[in-house]
Design an enzyme around this catalytic site. Structure first.
Site, PDB file in Angstrom:
ATOM      1  CG  ASP A   1      -1.978  -1.009   1.161  1.00  0.00           C
ATOM      2  OD1 ASP A   1      -2.783  -0.944   0.230  1.00  0.00           O
ATOM      3  OD2 ASP A   1      -1.997  -1.918   2.027  1.00  0.00           O
TER       4      ASP A   1
ATOM      5  CG  ASP B   1      14.442  -7.454  -6.385  1.00  0.00           C
ATOM      6  OD1 ASP B   1      14.474  -8.686  -6.224  1.00  0.00           O
ATOM      7  OD2 ASP B   1      13.454  -6.844  -6.806  1.00  0.00           O
TER       8      ASP B   1
ATOM      9  CG  HIS C   1       9.748  -7.347 -12.019  1.00  0.00           C
ATOM     10  ND1 HIS C   1       9.469  -7.948 -13.213  1.00  0.00           N
ATOM     11  CD2 HIS C   1       8.784  -7.745 -11.152  1.00  0.00           C
ATOM     12  CE1 HIS C   1       8.385  -8.686 -13.071  1.00  0.00           C
ATOM     13  NE2 HIS C   1       7.959  -8.580 -11.832  1.00  0.00           N
TER      14      HIS C   1
ATOM     15  CD  GLN D   1      14.332 -16.377  -6.449  1.00  0.00           C
ATOM     16  OE1 GLN D   1      15.265 -15.884  -7.029  1.00  0.00           O
ATOM     17  NE2 GLN D   1      13.111 -16.339  -6.933  1.00  0.00           N
TER      18      GLN D   1
END
Ligand code: F6P
Length: 374
Positions: A75, A135, A179, A299
């Site tokens: 959010d 990431d 991504h 992961q």
């Protein structure tokens, strides 16, 4: 006067979040005699004023646990779904901050959380951010907690895929999270000895990838491991997205920006890409069976590595010291063996991508790994 601290975890969960909550909590309570509450489920909990009081005993035993005891959500304060509407709830969040007499709000999160925290800091509240994400793409910090654990899991997966790929003479394509940034696929690919590594920062040419695999076959190695970032892009897709992004930049009105975004989506759907597509193409081009393994949420789950526990504890306790010194509006970043503070306005809105000349990239090339571009 003892200080009042609020803490929340936002964005995707990451191993080491509980170690960081414990680090902040124990140091604020025991070393600095402060009061600390934890908001549930990210910014939503702060908006709904749902929190738990964190005490020494509730912080015991969580160091080794995966996930986050506070829960998390994606959010955003300024775009929250409430009922069937998307509303800007910033004012309610700021109101709850003051209602709880907070001196500071500590947000544990990645790039999105940094942006949201920075926006909140512009509404007159004190904010500190700790960088977490598997990431590893938060700018201005050497590393984020969660990365080391995920790297270990992805590396072990590649290790295991080797024996089955070898036995069946197959191409095994393994999709690894990331991504926008390829740190995880690149790191695990190097550590696991993948034959091909495809990351978003280096668009790939499928012919080059097929050539590399066929060369291995000619040399008697009838199997290959291809490590692919979720966001890996073919040259065609990269070129199309560049044009669409350029249109977006040139758009002036809100309507034009919306239309350009719709076009980006349409265009990307037209150009096949992604892990399945790569496997299908390689199977045909290399005349070897191909299989896909998507590591997905494995992961992010489970107990953090020792390195992540140490990092999260270092940054968590450094955060408590910053609060004691009333140093707010900062990201607590890791630089070498130390924790430093970076003003939020310098850290937000940036993504740490893999530089084309990074030593990991150079080393991968030097050991003969194909990165899809040559
Ligand atoms: O936390 C970052 C990340 O792990 C990305 O690599 C991945 O694309 C994303 O989260 C997916 O998470 P979710 O499905 O929870 O939004």
């Amino acid at each position: 006067m003892p200080k009042y601290v609020g803490v929340l975890t936002a964005g995707g969960d990451s191993p080491g979040l509980n170690a960081a909550i414990r680090g902040i909590g124990k140091a604020t309570i025991e070393a600095y005699d402060m009061n600390i509450i934890g908001f549930k489920d990210g910014f939503r909990g702060l908006m709904e004023n749902r929190f738990i009081r964190l005490e020494s005993h509730s912080l015991s035993g969580i160091l080794t646990q995966g996930g986050t005891i506070l829960g998390t959500s994606r959010d955003k304060p300024h775009k929250m779904s409430v009922g069937n509407k998307i509303l800007d709830m910033t004012d309610v969040i700021v109101e709850n901050y003051f209602k709880n007499h907070l001196d500071v709000l500590v947000c544990l999160g990645g790039g999105g959380t940094l942006k949201n925290a920075f926006r909140l800091s512009q509404h007159g509240i004190n904010v500190i951010v700790l960088p977490k994400t598997i990431d590893n793409d938060v700018a201005m910090t050497d590393v984020t907690f969660g990365f080391d654990t995920a790297l270990g899991i992805a590396t072990e997966a590649i290790d295991r895929l080797h024996s089955t790929a070898h036995s069946h003479h197959r191409i095994l394509v393994v999709e690894i999270m990331g991504h926008h940034a390829g740190w995880l696929a690149l790191g695990a690919g190097i550590a696991g000895g993948a034959d091909v590594i495809l990351i978003p920062e280096i668009p790939y040419n499928i012919d080059k990838v097929a050539d590399a695999i066929c060369r291995r076959s000619k040399n008697g190695k009838h199997f290959s491991i291809v490590a692919v970032s979720e966001g890996a892009m073919s040259l065609e897709r990269a070129a199309m997205l560049e044009i669409a992004e350029q249109k977006k930049k040139e758009a002036k009105t809100d309507e034009e920006i919306k239309a350009a975004s719709v076009e980006v989506k349409k265009l990307s759907a037209l150009v096949p890409g992604g892990t399945m597509d790569i496997a299908q193409k390689l199977e045909k081009m290399c005349k070897l069976e191909a299989r896909v393994t998507i590591l997905g949420y494995l992961q992010r789950g489970g107990t953090p590595s020792a390195a992540d526990r140490i990092l999260a504890t270092r940054l968590g306790t450094a955060c408590a010291t910053c609060i004691e010194n009333e140093q707010y509006g900062v990201l607590i970043a890791s630089k070498g063996e130390t924790a430093i503070t970076v003003p939020l306005e310098e850290a937000f809105g940036k993504t740490k991508l893999v530089p084309q000349n990074h030593q990991w990239v150079e080393s991968a090339r030097l050991v003969g790994t194909c990165l899809g571009d040559m």
